[in-house]
Design a protein around this motif. Sequence first.
Motif, PDB file in Angstrom:
ATOM      1  N   ALA A  13      49.435 -28.321 -30.931  1.00 18.84           N
ATOM      2  CA  ALA A  13      49.018 -26.924 -31.008  1.00 18.84           C
ATOM      3  C   ALA A  13      47.610 -26.725 -30.454  1.00 18.84           C
ATOM      4  O   ALA A  13      47.378 -25.808 -29.682  1.00 18.84           O
ATOM      5  CB  ALA A  13      49.088 -26.435 -32.453  1.00 18.84           C
ATOM      6  N   SER A  14      46.680 -27.573 -30.810  1.00 19.65           N
ATOM      7  CA  SER A  14      45.341 -27.549 -30.226  1.00 19.65           C
ATOM      8  C   SER A  14      45.186 -28.802 -29.374  1.00 19.65           C
ATOM      9  O   SER A  14      45.259 -29.915 -29.883  1.00 19.65           O
ATOM     10  CB  SER A  14      44.264 -27.557 -31.311  1.00 19.65           C
ATOM     11  N   LEU A  45      41.355 -42.038 -31.500  1.00 18.46           N
ATOM     12  CA  LEU A  45      41.122 -40.835 -32.307  1.00 18.46           C
ATOM     13  C   LEU A  45      40.910 -39.682 -31.334  1.00 18.46           C
ATOM     14  O   LEU A  45      40.038 -39.752 -30.469  1.00 18.46           O
ATOM     15  CB  LEU A  45      39.872 -40.992 -33.174  1.00 18.46           C
ATOM     16  N   TYR A  46      41.709 -38.644 -31.447  1.00 19.79           N
ATOM     17  CA  TYR A  46      41.589 -37.495 -30.560  1.00 19.79           C
ATOM     18  C   TYR A  46      40.737 -36.427 -31.237  1.00 19.79           C
ATOM     19  O   TYR A  46      41.008 -36.031 -32.361  1.00 19.79           O
ATOM     20  CB  TYR A  46      42.964 -36.956 -30.197  1.00 19.79           C
ATOM     21  N   LEU A  47      39.706 -35.971 -30.539  1.00 19.71           N
ATOM     22  CA  LEU A  47      38.751 -35.008 -31.077  1.00 19.71           C
ATOM     23  C   LEU A  47      38.986 -33.627 -30.478  1.00 19.71           C
ATOM     24  O   LEU A  47      39.390 -33.497 -29.331  1.00 19.71           O
ATOM     25  CB  LEU A  47      37.326 -35.464 -30.769  1.00 19.71           C
ATOM     26  N   GLY A  48      38.676 -32.601 -31.260  1.00 23.82           N
ATOM     27  CA  GLY A  48      38.792 -31.235 -30.775  1.00 23.82           C
ATOM     28  C   GLY A  48      40.175 -30.650 -30.958  1.00 23.82           C
ATOM     29  O   GLY A  48      40.429 -29.524 -30.574  1.00 23.82           O
ATOM     30  N   GLY A  49      41.086 -31.406 -31.541  1.00 22.68           N
ATOM     31  CA  GLY A  49      42.431 -30.913 -31.815  1.00 22.68           C
ATOM     32  C   GLY A  49      42.484 -30.266 -33.190  1.00 22.68           C
ATOM     33  O   GLY A  49      41.469 -29.821 -33.732  1.00 22.68           O
ATOM     34  N   SER A  50      43.651 -30.232 -33.778  1.00 20.11           N
ATOM     35  CA  SER A  50      43.805 -29.575 -35.078  1.00 20.11           C
ATOM     36  C   SER A  50      43.488 -30.488 -36.262  1.00 20.11           C
ATOM     37  O   SER A  50      43.312 -30.012 -37.371  1.00 20.11           O
ATOM     38  CB  SER A  50      45.228 -29.036 -35.209  1.00 20.11           C
ATOM     39  N   ASP A  51      43.414 -31.820 -36.045  1.00 23.48           N
ATOM     40  CA  ASP A  51      43.092 -32.743 -37.138  1.00 23.48           C
ATOM     41  C   ASP A  51      41.596 -32.724 -37.428  1.00 23.48           C
ATOM     42  O   ASP A  51      40.781 -32.845 -36.506  1.00 23.48           O
ATOM     43  CB  ASP A  51      43.496 -34.177 -36.790  1.00 23.48           C
ATOM     44  N   PRO A  52      41.212 -32.581 -38.702  1.00 26.38           N
ATOM     45  CA  PRO A  52      39.780 -32.561 -39.037  1.00 26.38           C
ATOM     46  C   PRO A  52      39.196 -33.986 -39.044  1.00 26.38           C
ATOM     47  O   PRO A  52      39.446 -34.758 -39.954  1.00 26.38           O
ATOM     48  CB  PRO A  52      39.741 -31.942 -40.425  1.00 26.38           C
ATOM     49  N   ILE A  53      38.444 -34.329 -38.015  1.00 27.70           N
ATOM     50  CA  ILE A  53      37.799 -35.647 -37.928  1.00 27.70           C
ATOM     51  C   ILE A  53      36.306 -35.427 -37.834  1.00 27.70           C
ATOM     52  O   ILE A  53      35.830 -34.648 -37.006  1.00 27.70           O
ATOM     53  CB  ILE A  53      38.298 -36.426 -36.697  1.00 27.70           C
ATOM     54  N   ARG A  54      35.561 -36.102 -38.684  1.00 25.12           N
ATOM     55  CA  ARG A  54      34.105 -36.014 -38.636  1.00 25.12           C
ATOM     56  C   ARG A  54      33.557 -37.389 -38.270  1.00 25.12           C
ATOM     57  O   ARG A  54      33.882 -38.382 -38.897  1.00 25.12           O
ATOM     58  CB  ARG A  54      33.547 -35.565 -39.991  1.00 25.12           C
TER      59      ARG A  54
END
Length: 66
Positions: free
Chosen positions: A25-26, A51-60
């Motif tokens: 989706a993102s 790890l994919y960044l900027g998508g819908s999964d909240p990763i810090r």
Amino acid sequence: MSIPPTRLYVGHYEEYHPPRNLGWASAPTAGLYAVPPERIDVDMEYAGYMLYLGGSDPIRVEPTRD
């Protein structure tokens, strides 16, 4: 569900211009290839995961100097 804070080594970083279309989706804008410290001596191809960044999964991600 959440994953506790985990220390990882970054083996590779990629930016996607435009965002990479993986059918999510993102679409992610960047990716980090992360390796746990206990697997740093293993062949990099099999040691970690992306790890994919900027998508819908909240990763810090917080850099450290250790």
